[in-house]
Design a protein around this motif. Structure first.
Motif, PDB file in Angstrom:
ATOM      1  N   ARG A  48       0.934  -1.070   0.190  1.00 55.31           N
ATOM      2  CA  ARG A  48      -0.006  -0.068  -0.017  1.00 55.31           C
ATOM      3  C   ARG A  48       0.802   1.174  -0.017  1.00 55.31           C
ATOM      4  N   TRP A  50       2.288   3.483   2.078  1.00 57.60           N
ATOM      5  CA  TRP A  50       2.722   3.765   3.402  1.00 57.60           C
ATOM      6  C   TRP A  50       3.237   5.298   3.350  1.00 57.60           C
ATOM      7  N   ARG A 165      -2.023  -0.273   8.930  1.00 54.96           N
ATOM      8  CA  ARG A 165      -2.970   0.456   7.959  1.00 54.96           C
ATOM      9  C   ARG A 165      -3.652   1.617   8.416  1.00 54.96           C
ATOM     10  N   TYR A 166      -4.416   1.269   9.643  1.00 54.78           N
ATOM     11  CA  TYR A 166      -5.281   2.375  10.362  1.00 54.78           C
ATOM     12  C   TYR A 166      -4.353   3.472  10.872  1.00 54.78           C
ATOM     13  N   ASP A 168      -1.083   4.088  10.036  1.00 55.44           N
ATOM     14  CA  ASP A 168      -0.482   4.874   9.071  1.00 55.44           C
ATOM     15  C   ASP A 168      -1.622   5.695   8.051  1.00 55.44           C
ATOM     16  N   ASP A 169      -2.755   5.505   8.019  1.00 57.38           N
ATOM     17  CA  ASP A 169      -3.618   6.312   7.210  1.00 57.38           C
ATOM     18  C   ASP A 169      -3.956   7.519   8.367  1.00 57.38           C
TER      19      ASP A 169
END
Length: 191
Positions: A48, A50, A165-166, A168-169
């Motif tokens: 993804r 990042w 992911r959470y 990083d978002d």
């Protein structure tokens, strides 16, 4: 600051194996996990966009390399540290990547946002932990001969990826909503 050795040792610890002092080892099983690390790293980075792995470069045309495709006018070199092209500015640009070259009709200035081969120094803890769990899952059967450990660390890696992911978002601002005339004409013309 995380190192390759720390990530590998964390994976070994997850599997109940003793840590190693150096990446230079004669043990075939440990050599396997060290070699697997590099492949897993590139795969994890390209999983993804990042935030810690995004980099921007302004591309300049390379007239020495003609486009092999008749519908692209310009040729550019990809950045040396690029793993995966994420997006370009301007956004509407179409392009194709072949080897170490990008072909496009976009003249300068043209910017490429890409995932780069990040050093472990830049890894946030959530990514290092995900990589350790992924490494443990991929090497559990080879090192422990226990299929249950494969399942345990596969699940742990999956859960840590969702957390990573959470997190990083949460560190990235929302993208700006841009005008899209085709969408607006199609959906709002009747009003």
């Amino acid at each position: 600051m995380t190192t390759k050795l720390e990530i590998i040792n964390n994976a070994l610890n997850c599997l109940g194996e003793p840590p190693i002092d150096s990446l230079e080892t004669q043990n075939a099983g440990l050599q396997g996990i060290i070699q697997a690390y590099d492949m897993l790293l590139d795969n994890a980075l390209c999983n993804r966009p990042w935030a810690f792995a995004l980099k921007t470069a302004e591309l300049t045309p390379d007239p020495a390399v003609p486009s092999p495709l008749p519908y692209y006018e310009y040729s550019y070199h990809t950045p040396a540290d690029m793993l995966w092209a994420y997006m370009t500015y301007p956004l509407s640009t179409t392009y194709i990547i072949q080897g170490k070259h990008i072909f496009s009709n976009q003249s300068t200035p043209w910017k490429l946002v890409y995932i780069w081969a990040v050093s472990e120094d830049y890894f946030p803890k959530y990514f290092s932990l995900y990589l350790s769990y992924r490494l443990a899952a991929n090497n559990a059967l080879m090192l422990t001969e226990d299929p249950n450990k494969v399942q345990i660390w596969e699940q742990a890696a999956k859960e840590q990826l969702a957390k990573a992911r959470y997190l990083d978002d949460a560190q990235q601002p929302s993208r700006i909503i841009q005008s899209n005339p085709l969408w607006e004409t199609h959906h709002y013309a009747a009003f």
